[in-house]
Design a protein around this motif. Sequence first.
Motif, PDB file in Angstrom:
ATOM      1  N   PRO A  16       0.800  -1.227   0.000  1.00 28.81           N
ATOM      2  CA  PRO A  16       0.000   0.000   0.000  1.00 28.81           C
ATOM      3  C   PRO A  16       0.834   1.280   0.000  1.00 28.81           C
ATOM      4  N   VAL A  17       2.072   1.224   0.551  1.00 23.50           N
ATOM      5  CA  VAL A  17       2.922   2.413   0.677  1.00 23.50           C
ATOM      6  C   VAL A  17       4.322   2.095   0.196  1.00 23.50           C
ATOM      7  N   ILE A  18       4.884   3.021  -0.591  1.00 22.85           N
ATOM      8  CA  ILE A  18       6.282   2.926  -1.013  1.00 22.85           C
ATOM      9  C   ILE A  18       6.968   4.217  -0.602  1.00 22.85           C
ATOM     10  N   HIS A  19       8.055   4.098   0.142  1.00 25.08           N
ATOM     11  CA  HIS A  19       8.860   5.255   0.544  1.00 25.08           C
ATOM     12  C   HIS A  19       9.931   5.456  -0.518  1.00 25.08           C
ATOM     13  N   ILE A  20      10.067   6.705  -0.973  1.00 27.86           N
ATOM     14  CA  ILE A  20      11.014   7.018  -2.045  1.00 27.86           C
ATOM     15  C   ILE A  20      11.811   8.261  -1.692  1.00 27.86           C
ATOM     16  N   GLY A  21      12.930   8.436  -2.380  1.00 28.04           N
ATOM     17  CA  GLY A  21      13.800   9.574  -2.135  1.00 28.04           C
ATOM     18  C   GLY A  21      13.699  10.643  -3.207  1.00 28.04           C
ATOM     19  N   SER A  22      12.582  10.707  -3.902  1.00 27.15           N
ATOM     20  CA  SER A  22      12.379  11.684  -4.960  1.00 27.15           C
ATOM     21  C   SER A  22      10.969  12.245  -4.844  1.00 27.15           C
ATOM     22  N   LYS A  23      10.828  13.544  -5.095  1.00 28.31           N
ATOM     23  CA  LYS A  23       9.502  14.158  -5.039  1.00 28.31           C
ATOM     24  C   LYS A  23       8.864  14.290  -6.419  1.00 28.31           C
ATOM     25  N   GLU A  24       9.636  14.115  -7.477  1.00 28.82           N
ATOM     26  CA  GLU A  24       9.132  14.136  -8.853  1.00 28.82           C
ATOM     27  C   GLU A  24       9.513  12.812  -9.490  1.00 28.82           C
ATOM     28  N   PHE A  25       8.514  12.109 -10.015  1.00 23.49           N
ATOM     29  CA  PHE A  25       8.758  10.766 -10.532  1.00 23.49           C
ATOM     30  C   PHE A  25       7.590  10.334 -11.399  1.00 23.49           C
ATOM     31  N   GLN A  26       7.728   9.150 -11.989  1.00 25.29           N
ATOM     32  CA  GLN A  26       6.628   8.539 -12.710  1.00 25.29           C
ATOM     33  C   GLN A  26       6.263   7.229 -12.040  1.00 25.29           C
ATOM     34  N   CYS A  27       4.967   7.012 -11.870  1.00 27.94           N
ATOM     35  CA  CYS A  27       4.463   5.722 -11.407  1.00 27.94           C
ATOM     36  C   CYS A  27       4.041   4.961 -12.651  1.00 27.94           C
ATOM     37  N   ASP A  42       4.162  14.816  -8.948  1.00 28.28           N
ATOM     38  CA  ASP A  42       5.008  15.829  -8.314  1.00 28.28           C
ATOM     39  C   ASP A  42       4.423  16.141  -6.943  1.00 28.28           C
ATOM     40  N   MET A  43       5.161  15.825  -5.893  1.00 26.01           N
ATOM     41  CA  MET A  43       4.684  16.070  -4.529  1.00 26.01           C
ATOM     42  C   MET A  43       4.684  17.547  -4.154  1.00 26.01           C
ATOM     43  N   GLY A  44       5.490  18.346  -4.837  1.00 29.00           N
ATOM     44  CA  GLY A  44       5.584  19.755  -4.459  1.00 29.00           C
ATOM     45  C   GLY A  44       6.063  19.883  -3.024  1.00 29.00           C
ATOM     46  N   ASP A  45       5.320  20.626  -2.210  1.00 27.36           N
ATOM     47  CA  ASP A  45       5.675  20.810  -0.801  1.00 27.36           C
ATOM     48  C   ASP A  45       5.162  19.685   0.093  1.00 27.36           C
ATOM     49  N   ALA A  46       4.346  18.814  -0.450  1.00 24.14           N
ATOM     50  CA  ALA A  46       3.777  17.712   0.333  1.00 24.14           C
ATOM     51  C   ALA A  46       4.825  16.634   0.583  1.00 24.14           C
ATOM     52  N   TYR A  60       7.623  10.524   0.705  1.00 18.57           N
ATOM     53  CA  TYR A  60       8.983  11.016   0.557  1.00 18.57           C
ATOM     54  C   TYR A  60       9.782  10.755   1.823  1.00 18.57           C
ATOM     55  N   ASP A  61      11.002  10.272   1.647  1.00 14.37           N
ATOM     56  CA  ASP A  61      11.939  10.043   2.751  1.00 14.37           C
ATOM     57  C   ASP A  61      13.270  10.644   2.343  1.00 14.37           C
ATOM     58  N   GLU A  62      13.639  11.733   2.972  1.00 11.86           N
ATOM     59  CA  GLU A  62      14.868  12.450   2.592  1.00 11.86           C
ATOM     60  C   GLU A  62      16.129  11.635   2.832  1.00 11.86           C
ATOM     61  N   ASP A  63      16.045  10.575   3.596  1.00 12.50           N
ATOM     62  CA  ASP A  63      17.207   9.723   3.848  1.00 12.50           C
ATOM     63  C   ASP A  63      17.466   8.720   2.728  1.00 12.50           C
ATOM     64  N   LEU A  64      16.530   8.605   1.789  1.00 18.24           N
ATOM     65  CA  LEU A  64      16.693   7.680   0.662  1.00 18.24           C
ATOM     66  C   LEU A  64      17.253   8.411  -0.549  1.00 18.24           C
ATOM     67  N   GLY A  65      18.003   7.715  -1.383  1.00 17.23           N
ATOM     68  CA  GLY A  65      18.501   8.285  -2.629  1.00 17.23           C
ATOM     69  C   GLY A  65      17.373   8.397  -3.637  1.00 17.23           C
ATOM     70  N   PRO A  66      17.597   9.105  -4.746  1.00 17.37           N
ATOM     71  CA  PRO A  66      16.528   9.341  -5.716  1.00 17.37           C
ATOM     72  C   PRO A  66      15.979   8.087  -6.395  1.00 17.37           C
ATOM     73  N   THR A  67      16.718   7.000  -6.364  1.00 15.32           N
ATOM     74  CA  THR A  67      16.228   5.749  -6.963  1.00 15.32           C
ATOM     75  C   THR A  67      16.096   4.628  -5.930  1.00 15.32           C
ATOM     76  N   THR A  68      16.208   4.985  -4.663  1.00  8.36           N
ATOM     77  CA  THR A  68      16.127   4.012  -3.582  1.00  8.36           C
ATOM     78  C   THR A  68      14.690   3.955  -3.063  1.00  8.36           C
ATOM     79  N   THR A  69      14.227   2.756  -2.763  1.00  2.00           N
ATOM     80  CA  THR A  69      12.864   2.591  -2.273  1.00  2.00           C
ATOM     81  C   THR A  69      12.830   1.710  -1.040  1.00  2.00           C
ATOM     82  N   ARG A  70      11.791   1.881  -0.287  1.00  2.00           N
ATOM     83  CA  ARG A  70      11.478   0.984   0.826  1.00  2.00           C
ATOM     84  C   ARG A  70      10.018   0.643   0.705  1.00  2.00           C
TER      85      ARG A  70
END
Length: 78
Positions: A16-27, A42-46, A60-70
Motif C-alpha cells: 500500500p505504501v512505497i517510501h522514495i527519495g524523490s519528489k518528482e517521478f513517474q508511477c 510531483d509532490m511539491g511541498d507535500a 517522501y523520505d529524505e534519507d533515501l537516494g533518488p532511486t532508492t525505495t522501501r
Amino acid sequence: MASSNIPHFKNDQGVPVIHIGSKEFQCIGATPPQDHPHIFLDMGDAEEILCPYCSTLYKYDEDLGPTTTRPVGCFHED
C-alpha cells in the motif's frame, strides 16, 4: 527527452505504501506489460502523493537516494 532523468517506480509487490527519495517521478503501476499509463507525479511541498491509477501511496523520505525505495525493488529500470 526531458523525462529521461525522472525516476520510474513500480509496485509489483502490491504494497500500500512505497517510501522514495524523490519528489518528482513517474508511477508505472507494475513491470510491463502489467503496467498502467506512466503518470508523472510531483509532490511539491507535500510529503506524500497517491497514484490515481493504482492507488499506491508514495511517501517522501529524505534519507533515501533518488532511486532508492522501501521496500526494496520498486525502482524501475528501462
